[in-house]
Design a protein around this motif. Structure first.
Motif, PDB file in Angstrom:
ATOM      1  N   GLU A 269       0.832  -1.206   0.000  1.00  0.00           N
ATOM      2  CA  GLU A 269       0.000   0.000   0.000  1.00  0.00           C
ATOM      3  C   GLU A 269       0.869   1.259   0.000  1.00  0.00           C
ATOM      4  O   GLU A 269       0.671   2.177   0.795  1.00  0.00           O
ATOM      5  N   LEU A 270       1.803   1.293  -0.943  1.00  0.00           N
ATOM      6  CA  LEU A 270       2.692   2.426  -1.106  1.00  0.00           C
ATOM      7  C   LEU A 270       2.289   3.233  -2.334  1.00  0.00           C
ATOM      8  O   LEU A 270       1.514   2.759  -3.169  1.00  0.00           O
ATOM      9  N   THR A 271       2.814   4.444  -2.440  1.00  0.00           N
ATOM     10  CA  THR A 271       2.546   5.292  -3.598  1.00  0.00           C
ATOM     11  C   THR A 271       3.846   5.926  -4.087  1.00  0.00           C
ATOM     12  O   THR A 271       4.843   5.980  -3.371  1.00  0.00           O
ATOM     13  N   VAL A 272       3.793   6.399  -5.326  1.00  0.00           N
ATOM     14  CA  VAL A 272       4.901   7.110  -5.951  1.00  0.00           C
ATOM     15  C   VAL A 272       4.435   8.532  -6.232  1.00  0.00           C
ATOM     16  O   VAL A 272       3.404   8.731  -6.895  1.00  0.00           O
ATOM     17  N   LEU A 273       5.177   9.522  -5.741  1.00  0.00           N
ATOM     18  CA  LEU A 273       4.867  10.923  -6.033  1.00  0.00           C
ATOM     19  C   LEU A 273       5.696  11.383  -7.233  1.00  0.00           C
ATOM     20  O   LEU A 273       6.877  11.041  -7.343  1.00  0.00           O
ATOM     21  N   ALA A 274       5.080  12.163  -8.119  1.00  0.00           N
ATOM     22  CA  ALA A 274       5.808  12.671  -9.280  1.00  0.00           C
ATOM     23  C   ALA A 274       5.347  14.088  -9.602  1.00  0.00           C
ATOM     24  O   ALA A 274       4.184  14.439  -9.390  1.00  0.00           O
ATOM     25  N   TYR A 275       6.288  14.888 -10.143  1.00  0.00           N
ATOM     26  CA  TYR A 275       6.023  16.298 -10.417  1.00  0.00           C
ATOM     27  C   TYR A 275       6.578  16.685 -11.781  1.00  0.00           C
ATOM     28  O   TYR A 275       7.644  16.218 -12.199  1.00  0.00           O
ATOM     29  N   ARG A 276       5.859  17.569 -12.449  1.00  0.00           N
ATOM     30  CA  ARG A 276       6.341  18.169 -13.686  1.00  0.00           C
ATOM     31  C   ARG A 276       5.603  19.490 -13.903  1.00  0.00           C
ATOM     32  O   ARG A 276       4.537  19.722 -13.318  1.00  0.00           O
ATOM     33  N   PHE A 277       6.191  20.357 -14.727  1.00  0.00           N
ATOM     34  CA  PHE A 277       5.490  21.548 -15.181  1.00  0.00           C
ATOM     35  C   PHE A 277       4.712  21.214 -16.446  1.00  0.00           C
ATOM     36  O   PHE A 277       5.135  20.401 -17.274  1.00  0.00           O
ATOM     37  N   GLU A 278       3.583  21.878 -16.614  1.00  0.00           N
ATOM     38  CA  GLU A 278       2.692  21.580 -17.744  1.00  0.00           C
ATOM     39  C   GLU A 278       3.399  21.727 -19.089  1.00  0.00           C
ATOM     40  O   GLU A 278       3.212  20.905 -19.989  1.00  0.00           O
TER      41      GLU A 278
ATOM     42  N   VAL B 196       0.945  18.164 -11.707  1.00  0.00           N
ATOM     43  CA  VAL B 196       1.332  18.991 -12.843  1.00  0.00           C
ATOM     44  C   VAL B 196       1.160  20.453 -12.450  1.00  0.00           C
ATOM     45  O   VAL B 196       0.044  20.893 -12.156  1.00  0.00           O
ATOM     46  N   LEU B 197       2.256  21.198 -12.458  1.00  0.00           N
ATOM     47  CA  LEU B 197       2.237  22.596 -12.042  1.00  0.00           C
ATOM     48  C   LEU B 197       2.107  23.513 -13.258  1.00  0.00           C
ATOM     49  O   LEU B 197       2.635  23.200 -14.337  1.00  0.00           O
ATOM     50  N   PRO B 198       1.420  24.641 -13.096  1.00  0.00           N
ATOM     51  CA  PRO B 198       1.305  25.586 -14.221  1.00  0.00           C
ATOM     52  C   PRO B 198       2.649  26.221 -14.533  1.00  0.00           C
ATOM     53  O   PRO B 198       3.486  26.421 -13.647  1.00  0.00           O
ATOM     54  N   ASP B 199       2.847  26.558 -15.792  1.00  0.00           N
ATOM     55  CA  ASP B 199       4.122  27.124 -16.203  1.00  0.00           C
ATOM     56  C   ASP B 199       4.426  28.453 -15.521  1.00  0.00           C
ATOM     57  O   ASP B 199       5.597  28.774 -15.268  1.00  0.00           O
ATOM     58  N   ASN B 200       3.382  29.225 -15.219  1.00  0.00           N
ATOM     59  CA  ASN B 200       3.635  30.533 -14.604  1.00  0.00           C
ATOM     60  C   ASN B 200       4.062  30.413 -13.140  1.00  0.00           C
ATOM     61  O   ASN B 200       4.327  31.426 -12.487  1.00  0.00           O
ATOM     62  N   ALA B 201       4.132  29.175 -12.618  1.00  0.00           N
ATOM     63  CA  ALA B 201       4.625  28.965 -11.259  1.00  0.00           C
ATOM     64  C   ALA B 201       6.137  28.817 -11.212  1.00  0.00           C
ATOM     65  O   ALA B 201       6.717  28.696 -10.132  1.00  0.00           O
ATOM     66  N   ALA B 202       6.802  28.824 -12.376  1.00  0.00           N
ATOM     67  CA  ALA B 202       8.243  28.607 -12.438  1.00  0.00           C
ATOM     68  C   ALA B 202       9.009  29.927 -12.363  1.00  0.00           C
ATOM     69  O   ALA B 202       8.639  30.919 -13.000  1.00  0.00           O
ATOM     70  N   SER B 203      10.098  29.917 -11.625  1.00  0.00           N
ATOM     71  CA  SER B 203      10.983  31.075 -11.573  1.00  0.00           C
ATOM     72  C   SER B 203      11.638  31.295 -12.934  1.00  0.00           C
ATOM     73  O   SER B 203      11.982  30.339 -13.640  1.00  0.00           O
TER      74      SER B 203
END
Length: 272
Positions: free
Chosen positions: A179-188, A213-220
Motif C-alpha cells: 500500500e505504497l505510492t509514488v509521487l511525481a512532479y512536472r510543469f505543464e 502537474v504545475l502551471p508554467d507561470n509557477a516557475a521562476s
C-alpha cells in the motif's frame, strides 16, 4: 543560488559499493533520504533542497553522479557534463524499457543508508536525468518513499519509461502489496518531461502513481546560465525553477514531498 556552494555543512564520504566508489555528501539525523542531483550536477539549488530535507528531520545522502560538486556551471560547461553523461556506461539516456546501470549502485546505497540510520526504510528523490531512478530503486525493499521530479529519460521517447517491463510490474506488485505510492512532479509546458510520460506511469502503476502537474507561470525565470540557454522553459520543480515564497505552487510541492517522507518514514515508525 548563483554562487558556488562549498557544501561545508555536509560530510563528504567516499562510499565503495559493489566495487564502485562515489562521493556522497551526508548531513542530518533521522531516517535516510537519498537526494539524486539533476543535470548538470550538485548545484546550490540541489544542495538547498537537501538542506530542507535535513532540516525536516532526516539524514540526507546526496551522491555525486556527474558534474562539479557545488558548482554553478556556465552554459558550455553544463552542456559538456550533459554530453558526457549521455555516453557514459552508467546511464541510459536513450532507449526505453531498461534502467540505468547506476541504479544498481544506488540500490546498494539505499541498503547502506538504511543500515546506518535505521527506521522503517528510506526515501529517495530523483530529478531530471535521475528522475526515474527512485522508481527503479523500489526494487530494493528499504525504499518506501519514492519521488520522481521531472523524470526526463529516455530523451528520445516522450512516452518511454526508463525501467524494464518486468521491473515495472514488480514495482507495481510491491506498491499494491505494501500500500505504497509514488509521487511525481512536472510543469505543464516542460518539453523534456511531457504529459505522455506521466500517462505511461499512470498506465503502468495505476492509482499508486500520484502525478502533480504545475502551471508554467509557477516557475521562476531567474535561472543560472545553463538553464537560461539549454532549458529555456519550466522544468526543475524543487530546484532551479522553485520560487521560495509562501503560497507559490513550487514551495507547496516541496512541502508535500517533505510531508510524504515524514508520513512514510517517521509516522510509520511511530505507529509500529
Amino acid at each position: 543560488m548563483k554562487v558556488e556552494d562549498p557544501l561545508e555543512d555536509f560530510t563528504r564520504r567516499e562510499v565503495i559499493l559493489d566495487g564502485l566508489g562515489k562521493a556522497v555528501y551526508v548531513a542530518g539525523s533521522g531516517p535516510a533520504v537519498i537526494v539524486m542531483t539533476e543535470m548538470p550536477g550538485i548545484s546550490p539549488h540541489v544542495a538547498r533542497f537537501s538542506r530542507w530535507v535535513r532540516d525536516a528531520g532526516f539524514t540526507v545522502y546526496m551522491p555525486s553522479l556527474f558534474g562539479r560538486d557545488g558548482a554553478v556551471p556556465d552554459a558550455d560547461e553544463g552542456a559538456n557534463v550533459f554530453r558526457r553523461a549521455c555516453v557514459s556506461a552508467e546511464f541510459r539516456a536513450f532507449g526505453a524499457n531498461a534502467s540505468s546501470p547506476v541504479t544498481q549502485w544506488l540500490r546498494a546505497l539505499a541498503r547502506l543508508a538504511h543500515e546506518e540510520c535505521g527506521g522503517p526504510g528510506i526515501g529517495a528523490i530523483g530529478m531530471c536525468f535521475t528522475g526515474n531512478f527512485a522508481l527503479s530503486m523500489m526494487l530494493e525493499a528499504s525504499v518506501l518513499a519514492p519521488v520522481l521530479s521531472q523524470p526526463s529519460l529516455p530523451l528520445d521517447d516522450p512516452a518511454g519509461l526508463e525501467i524494464g517491463p518486468d521491473d515495472l510490474e514488480a514495482v507495481r506488485q510491491r506498491l499494491d502489496r505494501e500500500e505504497l505510492t509514488v509521487l511525481a512532479y512536472r510543469f505543464e509546458g516542460d518539453k523534456i518531461c511531457r504529459a505522455e510520460r506521466f500517462a505511461a506511469y499512470a498506465e503502468g502503476l495505476g492509482d499508486r502513481f500520484v502525478g502533480r502537474v504545475l502551471p508554467d507561470n509557477a516557475a521562476s525565470t531567474d535561472v543560472a546560465p545553463f538553464f537560461a540557454r539549454h532549458v529555456p522553459y519550466p522544468h526543475s520543480v524543487v530546484t532551479a525553477h522553485l520560487i521560495d515564497e509562501a503560497g507559490q505552487p513550487t514551495l507547496t510541492a516541496r512541502d508535500e514531498i517533505l510531508a510524504f517522507f515524514t508520513e512514510r518514514l517517521v509516522k510509520a515508525e511511530s505507529a509500529a
